[in-house]
Design an enzyme around this catalytic site. Structure first.
Site: not given
Length: 187
Positions: A58, A61, A28, A131, A46-48, A118, A168-169, A71
């Site tokens: 990455r 953020h 589960e 996430y 929301q799921d990403n 994160h 950007k990062d 998250k």
């Protein structure tokens, strides 16, 4: 499900109970009732999902209030080093981080509350990362901290010459140059 409360208040490792037999495995991956009882009440909206290759980092953020997100993250293909950094002003663990290996093999998940930056580094050839977020993506509220900030003491386990980052990062500020909008609230 087992929950492991880390040394940084609010950041929790979630290990599902995995049932294996000759057919494969079952577990589960999400139960609102169990999560609310063992971690914290939350309502995900929301799921990403992302797919990245080895060396991609990455992060780090977050979204500025009032669009901040908590998250619950996991890696469903491959392996990543997942990192959460406390950016809550006044927190006894401000600037400290938790780093956890998440993989398709260990099925671990990491809960990152609001007030944390994160990010993750891909350690396998490919990684599919998922996430759940408790607030919608708001591009106008995008924020971040540089993954190259040596003061954070993060070993990304990626050769810096092979790290792949977005433009950007690459331009994110160091923690010392960042004025956090998040305040620590003792529980």
């Amino acid at each position: 499900m087992e929950t492991i409360h880390t040394e940084i208040e609010g950041v929790v490792i979630v290990e599902p109970s995995v049932f294996t037999d000759s057919r494969g495995y079952f577990f589960e991956s999400w139960s609102e009732r169990v999560f609310n009882d063992q971690v914290t009440p939350v309502s995900f909206v929301q799921d990403n999902q992302s797919c990245s290759s080895y060396g991609v980092i990455r992060g780090l953020h977050f979204q500025y209030p009032p669009y901040a997100q908590a998250k619950l993250v996991r890696c469903v293909v491959g392996k990543v080093l997942d990192v959460a950094i406390d950016i809550r002003k006044g927190s006894p663990t401000y600037g400290r981080h938790i780093a956890v290996e998440l993989s398709a093999e260990n099925h671990r998940q990491l809960f990152i509350p609001k007030g944390f930056a994160h990010g993750f580094a891909v350690l396998s050839d490919t990684a599919v990362f998922q996430y759940k977020c408790d607030a919608y993506y708001a591009p106008q509220a995008d924020g971040g901290i540089s993954i190259a900030d040596a003061s954070l003491g993060i070993d990304w386990r990626i050769d810096p010459n092979r790290a792949i980052l977005s433009e950007k990062d690459k331009a994110r500020p160091m923690l010392r140059d960042f004025d956090s909008p998040f305040m620590y609230e003792k529980k």
